[in-house]
Write a protein that holds these residues in place. Structure first.
Motif, short mmCIF file in Angstrom:
data_model
loop_
_atom_site.label_atom_id
_atom_site.label_comp_id
_atom_site.label_asym_id
_atom_site.label_seq_id
_atom_site.Cartn_x
_atom_site.Cartn_y
_atom_site.Cartn_z
N MET A 125 0.83 -1.21 0.00
CA MET A 125 0.00 0.00 0.00
C MET A 125 0.86 1.26 0.00
SD MET A 125 -3.09 1.03 -0.11
CE MET A 125 -3.95 2.58 0.08
N SER A 126 1.95 1.21 0.82
CA SER A 126 2.79 2.40 0.91
C SER A 126 3.50 2.66 -0.41
CB SER A 126 3.80 2.26 2.05
OG SER A 126 4.63 1.14 1.80
N ASP A 127 3.83 1.56 -1.15
CA ASP A 127 4.46 1.72 -2.46
C ASP A 127 3.55 2.51 -3.40
OD1 ASP A 127 6.68 0.50 -1.72
OD2 ASP A 127 6.32 -1.41 -2.73
N ARG A 128 2.26 2.24 -3.25
CA ARG A 128 1.27 2.89 -4.12
C ARG A 128 1.16 4.39 -3.83
NH1 ARG A 128 -3.25 2.71 -7.21
NH2 ARG A 128 -5.10 3.68 -6.34
N LEU A 129 1.47 4.78 -2.60
CA LEU A 129 1.36 6.19 -2.23
C LEU A 129 2.60 6.99 -2.65
CD1 LEU A 129 -0.33 5.99 1.28
CD2 LEU A 129 -1.36 6.65 -0.89
N LEU A 130 3.69 6.32 -2.96
CA LEU A 130 4.90 7.04 -3.37
C LEU A 130 5.01 7.05 -4.89
CD1 LEU A 130 7.45 5.62 -0.77
CD2 LEU A 130 6.43 7.90 -0.81
N PRO A 131 5.45 8.15 -5.48
CA PRO A 131 5.58 8.20 -6.94
C PRO A 131 6.73 7.31 -7.42
CG PRO A 131 6.41 10.22 -5.96
CD PRO A 131 5.83 9.41 -4.84
N SER A 132 6.50 6.62 -8.54
CA SER A 132 7.56 5.79 -9.11
C SER A 132 8.59 6.67 -9.83
CB SER A 132 6.97 4.80 -10.11
OG SER A 132 6.45 5.52 -11.21
N ARG A 133 9.70 6.05 -10.19
CA ARG A 133 10.74 6.81 -10.91
C ARG A 133 10.21 7.32 -12.25
NH1 ARG A 133 16.60 4.16 -11.23
NH2 ARG A 133 16.32 4.36 -8.99
N ARG A 134 9.37 6.49 -12.88
CA ARG A 134 8.81 6.90 -14.17
C ARG A 134 7.92 8.15 -14.01
NH1 ARG A 134 4.00 6.24 -16.64
NH2 ARG A 134 3.20 5.04 -14.89
N VAL A 135 7.13 8.16 -12.94
CA VAL A 135 6.24 9.31 -12.71
C VAL A 135 7.08 10.57 -12.44
CG1 VAL A 135 4.55 10.29 -11.11
CG2 VAL A 135 4.28 7.95 -11.94
N LEU A 136 8.13 10.43 -11.66
CA LEU A 136 9.01 11.57 -11.38
C LEU A 136 9.61 12.13 -12.68
CD1 LEU A 136 10.88 10.32 -8.18
CD2 LEU A 136 9.46 12.37 -8.34
N LEU A 137 10.05 11.20 -13.53
CA LEU A 137 10.65 11.61 -14.81
C LEU A 137 9.62 12.33 -15.69
CD1 LEU A 137 13.39 11.37 -16.28
CD2 LEU A 137 12.45 9.37 -17.45
N GLU A 138 8.42 11.78 -15.73
CA GLU A 138 7.36 12.40 -16.54
C GLU A 138 6.99 13.78 -16.00
OE1 GLU A 138 5.04 8.47 -18.31
OE2 GLU A 138 4.12 9.63 -16.69
N ALA A 139 7.01 13.92 -14.66
CA ALA A 139 6.72 15.22 -14.06
C ALA A 139 7.77 16.25 -14.47
CB ALA A 139 6.65 15.10 -12.54
N LEU A 140 9.02 15.81 -14.48
CA LEU A 140 10.11 16.71 -14.89
C LEU A 140 9.95 17.14 -16.35
CD1 LEU A 140 13.37 15.26 -13.28
CD2 LEU A 140 12.34 17.49 -12.87
N VAL A 141 9.62 16.17 -17.20
CA VAL A 141 9.41 16.47 -18.63
C VAL A 141 8.25 17.46 -18.79
CG1 VAL A 141 8.72 15.49 -20.86
CG2 VAL A 141 10.38 14.30 -19.43
N LEU A 142 7.19 17.25 -18.01
CA LEU A 142 6.01 18.13 -18.05
C LEU A 142 6.40 19.57 -17.70
CD1 LEU A 142 2.68 17.10 -16.27
CD2 LEU A 142 3.49 19.43 -16.28
N VAL A 143 7.15 19.71 -16.61
CA VAL A 143 7.58 21.05 -16.19
C VAL A 143 8.48 21.68 -17.25
CG1 VAL A 143 8.95 22.32 -14.48
CG2 VAL A 143 7.33 20.58 -13.72
N PHE A 144 9.42 20.89 -17.75
CA PHE A 144 10.36 21.39 -18.76
C PHE A 144 9.60 21.88 -19.99
CE2 PHE A 144 13.19 20.79 -22.40
CZ PHE A 144 14.29 21.53 -21.98
N PHE A 145 8.62 21.09 -20.43
CA PHE A 145 7.85 21.46 -21.62
C PHE A 145 7.07 22.76 -21.38
CE2 PHE A 145 3.88 21.18 -24.09
CZ PHE A 145 4.42 21.15 -25.37
#
Lengths: 168, 146
Positions: free
Chosen positions: A1-21
């Motif tokens: 359950m706790s794993d589900r509450l933390l963002p995965s590495r892929r999500v972090l990377l996508e968030a960075l790409v989103l901000v950069f864009f």
């Protein structure tokens, strides 16, 4: 359950790409504005509510021109709220908040002769109060009205002297 | 119930951030003035924030609306909202009663939102962000739990 509450590495990377864009889009649309601000040049701000002839507008002045103007007798006029003025203001500034101009104008006129060269300021670029106050003062007969658009934030960030109102 | 909470909060956040991003993005100079009034950033950086922040809000809002890349959008909005709350808290701490500039840059004096009210509103948005995160479907494209 706790794993589900933390963002995965892929999500972090996508968030960075989103901000950069989004930043890239914002900068490409507003590059001229950002360049002017970082080069210290004036960003001309006019209140959208004002549609008056150009001669009614106060002239913008850059930071670099201030010392010469002050040396020749120009006075700073602070268009911000009175409590901000009391906390800190530019040296020798006279307080004339835009919101209280009707009540204070008579006393102001008695204190400041119409031929005085005025440098109005408020909270920096984007703050329209000093510009609007300038239009009002021109209408009241002041002829040498300028707006320092960098205003309080630029003066402070350049490490220049500030004054406060002594509290009793 | 989870499904409805997820969609309701997602659409609420999408609406709020598209609206906020649109208003700020169309008048970056006025928004820069609002950011400058916080007296936190060096003066030219207020312009950098004003030029870019609305587009981050807009993009995240659109992604939430389309139900695409919801997790990264939520993560970015979580970071932004946390930064907004810190900035608003610093206003309250320093006793600066300025308009927060959260939605309508250049609003008439007295018509904006006070820092304390904006802080409460951002706390509500933070709750919505966390709700969408917690109630999201298990995997992208997977049917929602009934």
């Amino acid at each position: 359950m706790s794993d589900r509450l933390l963002p995965s590495r892929r999500v972090l990377l996508e968030a960075l790409v989103l901000v950069f864009f989004a930043v890239a889009v914002g900068l490409s649309l507003n590059y001229a504005l950002v360049l002017r601000a970082f080069s210290g040049r004036t960003v001309v701000v006019k209140s959208a509510s004002l549609n008056q002839p150009a001669q009614q507008f106060p002239q913008p002045v850059d930071y670099e021109e201030l010392d010469d103007l002050l040396a020749t007798g120009s006075r700073f006029i602070d268009a911000r709220d009175a409590h901000l003025y009391a906390d800190s203001h530019l040296p020798g500034a006279i307080s004339l908040p835009l919101g209280e101009v009707d009540q204070r104008l008579e006393a102001f006129s008695a204190q400041v002769p119409r031929e005085t060269s005025l440098i109005l300021y408020c909270n920096g670029f984007g703050c329209p109060d000093s510009f609007d106050l300038g239009v009002r003062l021109i209408a009241e007969g002041y002829r040498q009205v300028k707006v320092y658009e960098g205003g309080f934030p630029e003066w402070r960030d350049r490490g220049r002297q500030l004054e406060t109102v002594e509290k009793r | 119930m989870k499904k409805w909470s997820y969609h309701l909060c997602r659409l609420l956040l999408a609406g709020v951030f598209i609206y906020a991003g649109f208003l700020k993005g169309r008048d970056p100079v006025a928004f820069a003035g609002q950011v400058a009034a916080y007296q936190i950033l060096p003066y030219a950086f207020n312009y950098l924030v004003a030029a870019t922040l609305p587009f981050i809000e807009l993009l995240c809002g659109v992604l939430l609306l389309l139900n695409r890349r919801v997790q990264p959008a939520l993560l970015v909005l979580f970071g932004l909202n946390a930064a907004f709350m810190l900035a608003l808290f610093s206003l309250v701490w320093r006793g600066l009663d300025i308009d927060c500039g959260c939605f309508h840059p250049g609003a008439e004096e007295g018509t904006g939102t006070s820092p304390l009210m904006a802080l409460f509103r951002d706390a509500g948005l933070m709750l919505a962000i966390l709700s969408v995160w917690v109630f999201r479907p298990k995997q992208a494209g997977e049917p929602l739990d009934e």
